[in-house]
Design an enzyme around this catalytic site. Structure first.
Site, mmCIF file in Angstrom:
data_model
loop_
_atom_site.group_PDB
_atom_site.id
_atom_site.type_symbol
_atom_site.label_atom_id
_atom_site.label_comp_id
_atom_site.label_asym_id
_atom_site.label_seq_id
_atom_site.Cartn_x
_atom_site.Cartn_y
_atom_site.Cartn_z
ATOM 1 N N GLU A 44 0.846 -1.192 0.000
ATOM 2 C CA GLU A 44 0.000 0.000 0.000
ATOM 3 C C GLU A 44 0.886 1.248 0.000
ATOM 4 O O GLU A 44 1.772 1.387 0.846
ATOM 5 C CB GLU A 44 -0.896 0.010 1.245
ATOM 6 C CG GLU A 44 -1.993 1.032 1.142
ATOM 7 C CD GLU A 44 -2.763 1.191 2.452
ATOM 8 O OE1 GLU A 44 -3.473 2.192 2.601
ATOM 9 O OE2 GLU A 44 -2.626 0.302 3.321
ATOM 10 N N ASP A 73 8.774 6.287 -7.569
ATOM 11 C CA ASP A 73 7.471 6.906 -7.352
ATOM 12 C C ASP A 73 7.479 8.221 -8.110
ATOM 13 O O ASP A 73 8.411 9.022 -7.978
ATOM 14 C CB ASP A 73 7.170 7.123 -5.872
ATOM 15 C CG ASP A 73 5.663 7.271 -5.672
ATOM 16 O OD1 ASP A 73 4.925 6.326 -5.991
ATOM 17 O OD2 ASP A 73 5.216 8.347 -5.226
ATOM 18 N N SER A 74 6.470 8.412 -8.917
ATOM 19 C CA SER A 74 6.495 9.561 -9.818
ATOM 20 C C SER A 74 5.098 10.116 -10.013
ATOM 21 O O SER A 74 4.110 9.500 -9.609
ATOM 22 C CB SER A 74 7.106 9.141 -11.159
ATOM 23 O OG SER A 74 6.578 7.916 -11.606
ATOM 24 N N PHE A 151 3.341 6.817 -22.114
ATOM 25 C CA PHE A 151 2.228 6.302 -21.317
ATOM 26 C C PHE A 151 1.681 7.428 -20.436
ATOM 27 O O PHE A 151 2.197 8.552 -20.453
ATOM 28 C CB PHE A 151 2.673 5.102 -20.469
ATOM 29 C CG PHE A 151 3.644 5.431 -19.364
ATOM 30 C CD1 PHE A 151 4.989 5.644 -19.627
ATOM 31 C CD2 PHE A 151 3.223 5.526 -18.030
ATOM 32 C CE1 PHE A 151 5.892 5.948 -18.620
ATOM 33 C CE2 PHE A 151 4.114 5.827 -17.009
ATOM 34 C CZ PHE A 151 5.450 6.041 -17.310
ATOM 35 N N TYR A 153 0.336 10.451 -18.696
ATOM 36 C CA TYR A 153 0.029 11.836 -19.077
ATOM 37 C C TYR A 153 0.886 12.347 -20.250
ATOM 38 O O TYR A 153 0.794 13.527 -20.606
ATOM 39 C CB TYR A 153 0.230 12.758 -17.864
ATOM 40 C CG TYR A 153 -0.644 12.400 -16.676
ATOM 41 C CD1 TYR A 153 -1.904 12.983 -16.509
ATOM 42 C CD2 TYR A 153 -0.218 11.473 -15.724
ATOM 43 C CE1 TYR A 153 -2.708 12.654 -15.436
ATOM 44 C CE2 TYR A 153 -1.026 11.129 -14.638
ATOM 45 C CZ TYR A 153 -2.262 11.724 -14.505
ATOM 46 O OH TYR A 153 -3.060 11.389 -13.443
ATOM 47 N N HIS A 178 12.014 13.199 -16.377
ATOM 48 C CA HIS A 178 12.176 13.080 -14.934
ATOM 49 C C HIS A 178 12.826 11.737 -14.571
ATOM 50 O O HIS A 178 13.735 11.670 -13.765
ATOM 51 C CB HIS A 178 10.803 13.226 -14.266
ATOM 52 C CG HIS A 178 9.720 12.412 -14.907
ATOM 53 N ND1 HIS A 178 9.473 12.450 -16.260
ATOM 54 C CD2 HIS A 178 8.848 11.498 -14.406
ATOM 55 C CE1 HIS A 178 8.488 11.615 -16.569
ATOM 56 N NE2 HIS A 178 8.094 11.028 -15.447
ATOM 57 N N ARG A 179 12.402 10.667 -15.236
ATOM 58 C CA ARG A 179 12.960 9.337 -14.929
ATOM 59 C C ARG A 179 14.408 9.251 -15.400
ATOM 60 O O ARG A 179 15.270 8.722 -14.701
ATOM 61 C CB ARG A 179 12.084 8.269 -15.609
ATOM 62 C CG ARG A 179 12.418 6.829 -15.254
ATOM 63 C CD ARG A 179 11.241 5.899 -15.518
ATOM 64 N NE ARG A 179 10.115 6.260 -14.658
ATOM 65 C CZ ARG A 179 9.017 6.891 -15.085
ATOM 66 N NH1 ARG A 179 8.847 7.175 -16.355
ATOM 67 N NH2 ARG A 179 8.068 7.213 -14.223
HETATM 68 P P1 ITT Z 1 4.382 1.145 -9.518
HETATM 69 O O1 ITT Z 1 3.924 1.807 -8.249
HETATM 70 O O2 ITT Z 1 4.115 -0.324 -9.562
HETATM 71 O O3 ITT Z 1 5.811 1.492 -9.867
HETATM 72 P P2 ITT Z 1 2.469 2.996 -10.706
HETATM 73 O O4 ITT Z 1 2.036 3.278 -12.118
HETATM 74 O O5 ITT Z 1 1.378 2.732 -9.694
HETATM 75 O O6 ITT Z 1 3.506 1.765 -10.744
HETATM 76 P P3 ITT Z 1 3.192 5.442 -9.308
HETATM 77 O O7 ITT Z 1 2.404 5.106 -8.098
HETATM 78 O O8 ITT Z 1 4.575 6.019 -9.135
HETATM 79 O O9 ITT Z 1 3.405 4.168 -10.243
HETATM 80 O O10 ITT Z 1 2.314 6.419 -10.214
HETATM 81 C C1 ITT Z 1 2.900 7.170 -11.188
HETATM 82 C C2 ITT Z 1 1.840 7.688 -12.154
HETATM 83 O O11 ITT Z 1 2.265 8.965 -12.644
HETATM 84 C C3 ITT Z 1 1.742 6.782 -13.377
HETATM 85 O O12 ITT Z 1 0.764 5.780 -13.223
HETATM 86 C C4 ITT Z 1 1.414 7.777 -14.484
HETATM 87 O O13 ITT Z 1 0.037 8.048 -14.504
HETATM 88 C C5 ITT Z 1 2.143 9.038 -14.030
HETATM 89 N N1 ITT Z 1 3.495 9.072 -14.635
HETATM 90 C C6 ITT Z 1 4.695 8.815 -14.039
HETATM 91 N N2 ITT Z 1 5.706 8.897 -14.903
HETATM 92 C C7 ITT Z 1 5.156 9.211 -16.087
HETATM 93 C C8 ITT Z 1 5.669 9.426 -17.385
HETATM 94 O O14 ITT Z 1 6.967 9.274 -17.646
HETATM 95 N N3 ITT Z 1 4.817 9.729 -18.349
HETATM 96 C C9 ITT Z 1 3.504 9.863 -18.119
HETATM 97 N N4 ITT Z 1 2.915 9.648 -16.946
HETATM 98 C C10 ITT Z 1 3.738 9.336 -15.916
#
Ligand code: ITT
Length: 195
Positions: A44, A73-74, A151, A153, A178-179
């Protein structure tokens, strides 16, 4: 200096995994998914910061695999929405509907107030140490979805070259994302520490 060459990525997001591989493979680091490493978990994410949530994910997988782990986390922080959706970006809308929802929420925001940034915080854990690093990508939210790469946004996030992240090739995005920025910091830090 011996650069450690295998890291388990604590994520269930295939796109994050692909991007991390594209960025780290040329640096000599092999990224193993948590599934490949046999760590089937989805803790969680109840932290209120990117760093807290990244640590929660990394430590859940580290407890299982006991070898070097990263987690990401992003999210997207929009200025006119006081930083939302931020750490809640994954939960803002059902998958595939996040762009449409954001465009609708921002339909009355004028061009000069559509600034936004992506943030990515990576947590790293091994037997001796743990830390986080972060990267940003600054741009603005367009008025329509453009492009089919990437993917989340990406189709509404305009970079200063006039392209959305979804109109860029994987290489173009990884250079400025950012990544990409967070993973470059990670590599630098591991090198400094002699890994
Ligand atoms: P994990 O926790 O399993 O890694 P998650 O998709 O749930 O996968 P997060 O909780 O970090 O990951 O949520 C990040 C969200 O932010 C992700 O689902 C996208 O909607 C957005 N996001 C992050 N990086 C992005 C990118 O490079 N391009 C577009 N959207 C992004």
């Amino acid at each position: 200096m011996t650069m450690m060459n295998k890291i388990v990525f604590a994520t269930n997001n295939e796109n994050k995994l692909r991007e991390a591989r594209e960025i780290l493979a040329p640096l000599g680091i092999e990224v193993i998914s948590q599934r490949e490493a046999g760590a089937d978990c989805e803790p969680e994410e109840n932290g209120v910061t990117f760093a807290e949530n990244a640590m929660i994910k990394a430590s859940a997988v580290y407890d299982i695999v006991k070898c070097p782990v990263i987690a990401d986390d992003s999210g997207l922080c929009v200025e006119s929405l006081d930083g939302r959706p931020g750490v809640y970006s994954a939960r803002y809308a059902p998958k595939g509907q996040e762009c449409a929802k954001l465009l609708a929420e921002m339909k009355d925001i004028p061009d000069n107030s559509r600034g936004a940034y992506f943030q990515c915080t990576i947590a790293y854990i091994d037997a001796e140490k743990y830390f986080t690093v972060s990267g940003k990508c600054v741009g603005e939210i367009g008025h329509e979805e453009r492009g089919t790469n990437g993917f989340g946004y990406d189709p509404v996030f305009l970079y200063n070259n006039g392209k959305t992240l979804a109109e860029m090739t994987a290489d173009e995005k990884n250079k400025i994302s950012h990544r990409g920025n967070a993973l470059k910091e990670l590599y630098k830090k591991l090198k400094e520490k002699g890994e």
